[in-house]
Design a protein around this motif. Structure first.
Motif, PDB file in Angstrom:
ATOM      1  N   LYS A 192     -77.485 -42.308 -22.366  1.00  0.00           N
ATOM      2  CA  LYS A 192     -76.828 -43.343 -23.181  1.00  0.00           C
ATOM      3  C   LYS A 192     -75.318 -43.275 -23.011  1.00  0.00           C
ATOM      4  N   LYS A 193     -74.783 -42.086 -23.139  1.00  0.00           N
ATOM      5  CA  LYS A 193     -73.335 -41.906 -22.999  1.00  0.00           C
ATOM      6  C   LYS A 193     -72.880 -42.352 -21.606  1.00  0.00           C
ATOM      7  N   PHE A 194     -73.614 -41.985 -20.596  1.00  0.00           N
ATOM      8  CA  PHE A 194     -73.307 -42.323 -19.212  1.00  0.00           C
ATOM      9  C   PHE A 194     -73.243 -43.846 -19.030  1.00  0.00           C
ATOM     10  N   VAL A 195     -74.257 -44.551 -19.540  1.00  0.00           N
ATOM     11  CA  VAL A 195     -74.317 -46.018 -19.420  1.00  0.00           C
ATOM     12  C   VAL A 195     -73.197 -46.670 -20.220  1.00  0.00           C
ATOM     13  N   ASP A 228     -73.254 -42.952 -10.450  1.00  0.00           N
ATOM     14  CA  ASP A 228     -71.936 -42.386 -10.733  1.00  0.00           C
ATOM     15  C   ASP A 228     -70.775 -43.331 -10.432  1.00  0.00           C
ATOM     16  N   GLN A 229     -70.829 -44.048  -9.347  1.00  0.00           N
ATOM     17  CA  GLN A 229     -69.732 -44.929  -8.973  1.00  0.00           C
ATOM     18  C   GLN A 229     -69.953 -46.369  -9.428  1.00  0.00           C
ATOM     19  N   GLY A 230     -71.050 -46.637 -10.092  1.00  0.00           N
ATOM     20  CA  GLY A 230     -71.385 -48.010 -10.451  1.00  0.00           C
ATOM     21  C   GLY A 230     -70.936 -48.407 -11.844  1.00  0.00           C
ATOM     22  N   SER A 231     -71.219 -49.650 -12.162  1.00  0.00           N
ATOM     23  CA  SER A 231     -70.892 -50.203 -13.463  1.00  0.00           C
ATOM     24  C   SER A 231     -72.123 -50.892 -14.040  1.00  0.00           C
TER      25      SER A 231
END
Length: 158
Positions: free
Chosen positions: A119-122, A87-90
């Motif tokens: 997919k959307k999350f990434v 959640d907090q990453g990139s």
């Protein structure tokens, strides 16, 4: 080239597929790090709010060229544990491969929606999704689906 395989696995099914992928990649000379993620204090399967799930530590994805994210389907959705972990990453400029496992015999019974959410999350976190797969655990062709996933991902990751 370095590859991280981040896997959430409750029953061990998803982990078994991730380990097969890791073994194949290593045989092909790829530097692989596999991390099975578990929430602090163990997993509460009733917890669906990612904000209430915590971890002792997270790996730094900037060290890796490729990232494989794997998890079970939970309620026709992406695993809340995976969502909390990232959640907090990139994923900025990372090549990402996704797979889910689910109990049902058909992908439309949760697998497709979970992969779509992943997919959307990434992509919202600037990652580049190159491939995704769904392993239907009750499918009579499960073993060939796993072999196909391992073969395809390992060819693309080299």
């Amino acid at each position: 080239m370095k590859t991280a395989i981040i896997v959430h696995s409750f029953t061990g099914n998803t982990l078994s597929v991730a380990e097969k992928l890791k073994d194949t990649l290593e045989k092909r000379g790829v530097n692989v790090y596999l991390e099975k993620i578990e929430p602090t204090g163990g997993e509460n399967r009733n917890e669906v709010d990612p904000a209430r799930i915590s971890f002792q530590s997270r790996i730094d994805l900037t060290e890796f060229d490729n990232v494989v994210i794997a998890g079970p389907v939970r309620g026709f959705s992406m695993s809340p544990v995976l969502k909390a972990y990232f959640d907090q990453g990139s994923f900025k400029n990372r090549k990402v491969y996704l797979f889910v496992t689910h109990f049902f015999p058909f992908a439309f019974m949760g697998g497709k929606s979970a992969i779509s959410q992943m997919k959307k999350f990434v992509e919202q976190r600037e990652g580049i999704v190159l491939n995704s797969r769904i392993i239907d655990w009750k499918s009579p062709s499960r073993e060939s689906e796993i072999r196909s996933l391992v073969d395809q991902f390992s060819k693309e990751i080299q």
